[in-house]
Design a protein around this motif. Structure first.
Motif, PDB file in Angstrom:
ATOM      1  N   ALA A  66      13.743 -12.192  20.800  1.00  0.00           N
ATOM      2  CA  ALA A  66      14.094 -11.518  21.808  1.00  0.00           C
ATOM      3  C   ALA A  66      12.878 -10.773  22.355  1.00  0.00           C
ATOM      4  N   ASN A  73      18.753 -11.219  27.102  1.00  0.00           N
ATOM      5  CA  ASN A  73      18.890 -11.749  25.483  1.00  0.00           C
ATOM      6  C   ASN A  73      20.202 -12.036  25.141  1.00  0.00           C
ATOM      7  N   GLY A 105      15.765 -14.553  23.860  1.00  0.00           N
ATOM      8  CA  GLY A 105      15.542 -14.128  24.959  1.00  0.00           C
ATOM      9  C   GLY A 105      15.508 -15.575  25.868  1.00  0.00           C
ATOM     10  N   ASP A 151       9.816 -10.084  24.983  1.00  0.00           N
ATOM     11  CA  ASP A 151       9.681 -10.444  26.493  1.00  0.00           C
ATOM     12  C   ASP A 151       8.591 -11.002  27.031  1.00  0.00           C
TER      13      ASP A 151
END
Length: 427
Positions: free
Chosen positions: A307, A340, A255, A309
């Protein structure tokens, strides 16, 4: 199935009007079925349609839902590892091909924007900014390398000259690439999707692929339909999931975080970036920024391996912004989002075939805006039987992450920490 909307971002909030496309609910046929309506899939579709193929795209959410609609919007030439790294691992003939292709993606974007009248706020010019003498030396070598492959639109910027293009004391110099630039990335994807449909291509949204039958006559299955095709192109990148397990084993979703400020008044905006170029620094975990069409500063950076958040994106990115532009301390951040990208261990794209009829391209490693547009062209060439450039990419080694994704994320983060420390120490 439940409708999956765009995640909140400045790009989604300012996107051009676009239709909600139907879910696939039938058994259909096409010459080529493409999995994923991001840049790789859309670019492939356009080149194939222009050459007479029939094309159907199945998309899990909406056009440009993933990295294509959430990235920093910068047109940056070459690859995530530069041509000299590739030169050391391939023969002279392939090295020449990679050198020639390194600057093609940006040209493809501009050609698409012009041919299909895509409104995506295209602006020219990108700057690589050096934070110390070592990085400046790297830019000098990079300029020589790229000129060796015919790329002449480059200018070295000393400490005085870089202040003409970046209103900050943060940098010792830089490299200006006049063939670089920036765009509204989601609007570029939406414009390309409209172009695909204008040529007869079909795009099905809210239609995640659930299974690919491989073989001489491949079939892509979704929850309520299927596409029978002669060829399949897998173009899901970081949002592919485990649809193709052997591709998942050799890549890792990561991410990156982006913020957008409130609109700045014209004088302040021009004091930050007087020439309206986009900028990225030369650190391993780099920061990047640019002005939007309505004078917001869009600033991104940071990587979350695996990835996840982050809970507070602004808390991660705002300190980075203020290091460059402390004069923005009182400016409000109105948007913050994450997206991502797909990392490979070599940081080079992975291109290849699964059998004779399933093709793929993935793993732009944070350098995807230009590469994906090139990838669409070389995939279309390969399906026409002109595979020299495809084979050059396919010859690059694909390494699995040690320990798979579960161990790969912390090990990769440890490696990134090491290189970040080197950046800070200037070694």
């Amino acid at each position: 199935m439940a409708h999956i909307p765009y995640p909140p971002s400045y790009y989604a909030a300012s996107a051009n009007p676009a239709p909600l496309r139907d879910e696939l609910q039938a058994d259909i046929q096409a010459d080529v079925c493409i999995v994923g309506a991001g840049y790789t899939g859309l670019s492939s579709a356009l080149f194939l349609l222009e050459q007479g193929f029939s094309v159907a795209i199945v998309e899990a959410a909406r056009v440009g839902f993933g990295a294509s609609g959430r990235n920093g919007g910068q047109i940056v030439n070459s690859y995530s590892r530069d041509i000299d790294v590739i030169e050391r691992s391939v023969g002279a003939r392939h090295a020449q091909l990679f050198g020639e292709m390194a600057f093609e993606g940006g040209r493809i974007i501009r050609e698409r924007v012009a041919r299909y009248n895509i409104a995506c706020d295209l602006k020219d010019g990108g700057v690589f900014a050096a934070l110390g003498a070592k990085q400046m030396g790297h830019l000098e070598a990079q300029k020589r390398l790229r000129e060796r492959y015919g790329h002449q639109q480059l200018e070295l910027l000393d400490r005085v000259r870089i202040r003409d293009v970046v209103g900050s004391d943060h940098y010792v110099g830089g490299l200006l690439d006049l063939s670089g630039g920036h765009i509204h990335p989601l609007n570029l994807a939406l414009g390309e999707a409209a172009a695909v449909e204008s040529l007869g291509g079909r795009i099905f949204e809210q239609s995640p692929a659930t299974r690919i039958e491989r073989g001489a006559n491949p079939v892509v299955h979704t929850a309520r339909g299927k596409v029978r095709a002669k060829f399949v192109i897998v173009a899901g990148n970081a949002y592919l999931g485990n649809l193709v397990p052997e591709l998942a084993a050799k890549s890792m979703p990561c991410g990156t975080q982006v913020i957008a400020t409130e609109p700045l008044d014209e004088a302040l905006a021009r004091s930050l970036l007087p020439q309206d170029y986009c900028v990225e620094d030369c650190n391993y975990l780099l920061d990047y920024y640019r002005l939007s069409a309505d004078n917001r500063l869009i600033f991104g950076g940071g990587v979350v391996y695996g990835a996840r958040d982050p809970a507070n994106i602004e808390a991660i990115i705002r300190p980075k912004l203020l290091k460059v532009f402390p004069q923005l301390a009182k400016v409000k951040v109105e948007f913050a989002w994450t997206g991502n990208f797909l990392l490979t261990l070599s940081r080079l794209p992975q291109v290849g075939r699964l059998g004779d009829t399933v093709y793929y391209s993935q793993g732009c490693s944070g350098h995807g805006v230009t590469y994906t547009h090139l990838a669409g062209k070389i995939l279309a060439e390969a399906l026409r039987g002109q595979a020299e450039r495809f084979d050059a990419f396919a010859s690059l080694p694909h390494y699995p992450f040690p320990g798979g994704r579960a161990l790969g994320a912390p090990l990769t983060a440890l490696g990134a920490w090491y290189y970040t420390l080197r950046d800070k120490l200037g070694v």
